[in-house]
Design a protein around this motif. Structure first.
Motif, PDB file in Angstrom:
ATOM      1  N   GLU A  60      -6.627  -0.617  17.708  1.00  0.00           N
ATOM      2  CA  GLU A  60      -5.631   0.453  17.723  1.00  0.00           C
ATOM      3  C   GLU A  60      -6.069   1.580  18.650  1.00  0.00           C
ATOM      4  N   TYR A  61      -7.390   1.891  18.621  1.00  0.00           N
ATOM      5  CA  TYR A  61      -7.891   2.946  19.516  1.00  0.00           C
ATOM      6  C   TYR A  61      -7.722   2.535  20.965  1.00  0.00           C
TER       7      TYR A  61
ATOM      8  N   GLU B 108      -4.856   3.083  26.395  1.00  0.00           N
ATOM      9  CA  GLU B 108      -4.015   2.548  27.447  1.00  0.00           C
ATOM     10  C   GLU B 108      -2.721   3.352  27.595  1.00  0.00           C
ATOM     11  N   GLU B 109      -2.140   3.760  26.492  1.00  0.00           N
ATOM     12  CA  GLU B 109      -0.914   4.564  26.545  1.00  0.00           C
ATOM     13  C   GLU B 109      -1.167   5.900  27.210  1.00  0.00           C
ATOM     14  N   LEU B 110      -2.315   6.511  26.916  1.00  0.00           N
ATOM     15  CA  LEU B 110      -2.645   7.799  27.540  1.00  0.00           C
ATOM     16  C   LEU B 110      -2.821   7.644  29.040  1.00  0.00           C
ATOM     17  N   LYS B 111      -3.438   6.562  29.481  1.00  0.00           N
ATOM     18  CA  LYS B 111      -3.610   6.318  30.910  1.00  0.00           C
ATOM     19  C   LYS B 111      -2.253   6.195  31.608  1.00  0.00           C
TER      20      LYS B 111
END
Length: 987
Positions: free
Chosen positions: A833-834, A839-842
């Motif tokens: 999950e982390y 990846e979403e933040l990137k």
């Protein structure tokens, strides 16, 4: 100057006037009040002229006087202008062997007929005519064979040139119909329009009259006609005719045939030709004369008639309309005897005049007035020998004046209020309605009449009618009451008291109170007697009860009750009349007394029923404590029946005063629940009280109540702090959890919930809106469970129930002996999950970088953008060359002079921006150049800074392409003031 004979005459007239006997006072209301009018009823005045010879005959009509004298002259005078008079020699127009027997003047005073009789048997009678405006007499040719003794004038005639149809009576009983008319050449000679001898047979339809056949009253015997009167029945085409002879009065009624618009009276006699013995009243008489007189009302309609005969005057009321199928045209006919004459040889008067209530009888030396109602002589006037013998007394029917004529003088009689004593006569004759009509609303006379009528009714046993009239008199109150008490007439006494009560003024408080109390006692006594004898369901009882209720509703009685209600209540209580006592309290709005009496007698149901009927909330609040204590079930039923009319908060004192037993509490809870469920009561005191009862007597109901109230502290109706404190005192843990959560004491609520039920704690943990608070409470639950059991499966279930908790959050709660191998799977899942979050933040960072690059490129492109303005460009608003004044150029290619744009933009600016623009313009115009050149903190001069702010307001957007244009979409393109100009341009 009055002569000595006139003075003697006036003294004789006064001394001979009959004085009425004073009426004894029968009422105590008027003391020493003069009831009689001292003004003479009849008085005479002598006319100031002297005839040239002895007067033999007289006629008066419409203020026109005609006298016939022994010297063969006629004296004519207009009484309104006494100086205008003349004498006409009539003897030269008639045969010398005839004598004058009568003169007849029509009601208008224009047509005069003179009847002459032959002095010898060989002579012929004659009838001559004289017009008022002529001095020549004209003989009526067709009258040669008839000695006319009476003329029946046409009272509907209004012409001065024609008499209209008239009737002539002869000395042999013949009746003739004719009409006399003045010549067209105004020579005032009489033309006989027709001369009809009324036939003595009934002719066939369409047949002609046969000359020589006449209607013969005497049936062949010489029976002279002494009086003729004919009149039309009001509002009809019928006529009635009265004809008199010395011994008979004939009556005829029928339809008159119209000929040339004029009635023919001949047809009226047809139906009587076959009935010779009907239609007359006969009174034996030895006199050779009789007199017929009519009295006319103010509308000139015949009202009464009188016929003078030897025995007396036959008098009656005329009513031809109600006797159409009868032979009699009058009602109430009676014979009025003449006053006794001790000093006269005359058996009967020679002549008379009829007034409304009296008959003036003329003898040869005196005139007497006799009442037509009681036959009493009310006036006597003697004439001296100096004036000669009386010839006639006559009445002017149009002017209603009365004249008396002697051999040498003419007198006028004045009648003053002849009806003054009529009321007394009618009262003595027991005709009280007529007595009241003629008493002229004189209070003293009216009181006497009423007393007599009431006494008569009392003597006849008609007590209630007597009581009604007694109440209108001023007789002694005590005396009248005793009269009815002596004969035990309670209903009549009530009627008398009721009428007296109505007549009293509002300020007669003492007498009103006495009558009200007395009448109440009478009603209660009557009702009590009927109840005791078992007649309380009879019509008599219902009628008395209804009358009593109407009496209590009387406004005057209602006002009096406010002062004497204690006495009335005592009366009703002593009679045991609870029903009327309640009704009285309803009328007086004094409900407290009845309810208090019912409670005192422990009749709680009656008290409750009374309260329900009265619907007075204040009384419910007043008596609820006692009623709740004594009969809680029925009291709560009564309270529920009132519904929203009662305020539950005002009933709290009644509930709090009750004993704390289960019966009372259950009824109170039932009422409060009913009000909450049906009327959504939001009073906090009510909810707190109900919550208190629940906490002590019904914990399950308490939890249901808390559930219904919900978890929004703003919407609950009870005091949450009070409820929490109360539940803590009662050790109601589950309720405390609910209340703590409601107050936002989440940690405390969860701690209490863990002591009660784990599921309860979990439900509380999901309630907070803050995610961090939910996470914290779930951690507390997890710590409590894991620390207590060290159960790995249960710990994993927490991770599934609450996604806010991670594996790393609960690891510290396990003991050191637990190895990491037990948490491999959840740890790996957490790491995955982390990684997904990273990846979403990137991706988000890369998107932001691309957006920044695009913005920088756009800025660079705008820096190199330009617009071209030519010398031919004009302002989009004023169509004037743009370069002549400072201007604005918008990216949309619209161009405006700065002043034009400012003028256009100001009306559509908001109030705040408009004010700011005005302030900036004022600063720019007021400040000096030195001040405007001062540099600001931004490094720009103050002038430049102000202009930039103005530009931001004025040129923030194009007025044609921006939001301003959208806001103005509902405005017309052409204003009202420019419309005329545009219309001319279009033409």
């Amino acid at each position: 100057m009055t002569s000595i004979f006139d003075q003697y005459e006036q003294a004789s007239q006064v001394s001979q006037r009959a004085q009425p006997v004073p009426e004894p006072m029968t009422s105590s209301g008027y003391i020493n009040m003069q009831l009689d009018d001292n003004t003479p009823m009849f008085s005479k005045q002598k006319m100031n002229f002297s005839p040239s010879d002895v007067i033999t005959h007289v006629a008066v009509a419409s203020d026109y006087l005609v006298l016939a004298m022994a010297n063969g002259n006629l004296f004519r005078m207009d009484l309104k202008n006494p100086k205008e008079h003349e004498e006409v020699k009539y003897s030269k127009f008639v045969q010398p062997n005839t004598k004058l027997t009568g003169i007849f003047l029509d009601p208008l005073g224009y047509h005069l007929l003179m009847a002459f009789a032959p002095r010898t048997k060989d002579g012929d009678p004659e009838l001559v005519y004289l017009h008022r405006k002529s001095s020549k007499l004209k003989s009526v040719s067709k009258s040669r064979n008839y000695e006319v003794t009476e003329v029946g004038w046409n009272y509907e005639n209004t012409s001065d040139i024609t008499t209209g149809p008239i009737l002539l009576g002869t000395s042999h009983g013949h009746i003739l119909e004719t009409e006399l008319e003045v010549d067209n050449d105004k020579r005032f000679t009489a033309n006989q329009q027709y001369w009809r001898q009324l036939p003595n047979y009934l002719p066939l339809y369409g047949s002609k009259e046969i000359d020589g056949l006449i209607f013969d009253i005497g049936q062949g015997a010489d029976m002279p006609i002494t009086g003729i009167q004919f009149h039309r029945v009001v509002n009809s085409n019928k006529y009635f005719i009265f004809i008199t002879t010395p011994t008979r009065l004939y009556q005829f009624i029928g339809h008159a045939i119209s000929t040339d618009g004029k009635p023919s009276l001949q047809s009226i006699f047809y139906q009587y030709l076959t009935m010779p013995d009907t239609g007359f009243q006969e009174i034996p008489s030895t006199l050779k004369y009789s007199k017929l007189q009519f009295f006319f009302d103010k509308y000139d309609v015949p009202k009464t008639f009188a016929w003078l005969t030897e025995p007396g005057i036959f008098y009656g009321q005329l009513d031809p309309t109600s006797q159409q199928n009868s032979n009699s045209l009058f009602t109430q006919g009676e014979l009025i005897n003449f006053p006794p004459e001790s000093d006269s040889k005359e058996k009967a008067p020679l002549c008379f005049v009829l007034t409304e209530f009296h008959a003036l009888l003329m003898y040869s030396d005196k005139v007497k007035a006799v009442s037509l109602l009681n036959q009493e002589c009310v006036y006597e006037d003697r004439y001296s020998e100096a004036h000669g013998k009386l010839k006639s007394v006559i009445k002017d029917l149009k002017r209603r004046t009365i004249w008396a004529v002697t051999d040498k003088s003419v007198f006028r009689y004045k009648v003053v209020r002849e009806e003054r004593n009529v009321w007394r006569i009618y009262a003595n004759k027991e005709q009280f309605h007529l007595a009241k009509e003629y008493c002229q609303q004189n209070p003293a006379h009216l009181d006497i009449i009423n007393v007599k009528e009431a006494e008569l009714l009392f003597s006849k046993g008609d007590y209630e009618a007597s009581a009604k009239i007694y109440a209108e008199t001023l007789s002694s109150f005590e005396t009248i009451c005793l009269k009815f008490l002596e004969v035990e007439q309670v209903n009549a006494l009530k009627t008398y008291l009721s009428r007296r009560l109505e007549a009293l003024k509002d300020d007669d408080n003492t007498l009103i109170s006495m009558i009200v109390i007395w009448m109440t006692e009478l009603y209660l006594s009557q009702l009590g007697v009927l109840r005791r004898t078992g007649k309380d369901n009879t019509d008599e009882y219902n009628q008395i009860q209804s009358d009593f209720e109407v009496f209590l509703l009387n406004p005057k009685v209602s006002r009096c009750m406010q002062h004497v209600k204690a006495v009335i209540y005592d009366l009703m209580s002593s009679h045991g009349d609870k029903q009327n006592l309640i009704k009285l309290t309803l009328i007086n709005e004094d409900y407290e007394n009845v309810v208090a009496q019912n409670i005192y007698k422990k009749s709680y149901l009656e008290a409750l029923n009374t309260l329900k009927e009265l619907r007075k909330p204040d009384l419910f609040y007043q008596f609820a404590p006692v009623l709740m204590e004594e009969d809680p079930k029925h009291t709560v039923n009564a309270l529920i029946s009132q519904g929203q009319k009662l305020s539950p908060s005002k009933l709290l004192p009644a509930f709090l005063s009750c004993e704390n037993d289960e019966a009372h509490v259950s009824e109170i809870i039932r009422y409060l629940e009913f009000m909450l469920q049906n009327f959504n009561v939001k009073d906090k005191a009510i909810h707190n009280y109900l919550l208190t009862l629940y906490s002590e007597y019904d914990q399950a109901a308490l939890m249901r109540y808390l559930e219904r109230q919900g978890q929004d502290i703003v919407l609950v109706n009870y005091d949450v702090h009070y409820a929490l404190r109360l539940c803590r005192e009662k050790n109601l843990s589950e309720a405390c959890v609910k209340l703590s959560a409601l107050l936002g004491l989440w940690e405390s609520a969860v701690e209490l919930a863990l002591e009660v039920n784990l599921n309860l704690a979990k439900s509380i943990a999901n309630l907070p809106e803050e995610v961090e608070m939910q996470r914290k409470m779930w951690l507390n639950i997890a710590e409590h469970v894991i620390t207590k059991n060290q159960d790995l499966k249960e710990a994993m279930s927490f991770l599934e129930e609450c996604p806010l908790i991670k594996i790393e959050d609960i690891l510290p709660f396990f003991s050191d002996v637990v190895t990491i191998d037990h948490f491999r799977e959840p740890i790996c899942q957490s790491l995955q999950e982390y990684n997904m979050q990273i990846e979403e933040l990137k991706a988000e960072m890369e998107e932001a970088t691309r957006s920044a690059e695009y913005v920088r490129s756009e800025i660079q492109s705008f820096r190199g953008r330009s617009a071209l303005v030519s010398a031919t460009d004009v302002c989009s608003l004023c169509d004037i060359a743009l370069l002549l004044r400072p201007f604005y150029l918008f990216p949309c290619s619209h161009k405006f002079h700065s002043d034009c744009l400012l003028h256009e933009i100001q009306p559509i600016l908001g109030q705040a921006r408009r004010k700011k623009l005005q302030d900036l313009q004022r600063k720019l115009s007021v400040m000096s150049n030195i001040e405007l050149q001062t540099r600001t903190s931004s490094g720009l001069p103050l002038r430049e800074l102000i202009k930039n702010e103005i530009d931001d307001i004025v040129a923030s957007e194009c007025v044609f392409c921006g939001e301003y244009m959208i806001a103005c979409i509902d405005k017309p393109f052409i204003s009202d003031e420019d419309w005329d100009r545009v219309m001319k341009e279009w033409e």
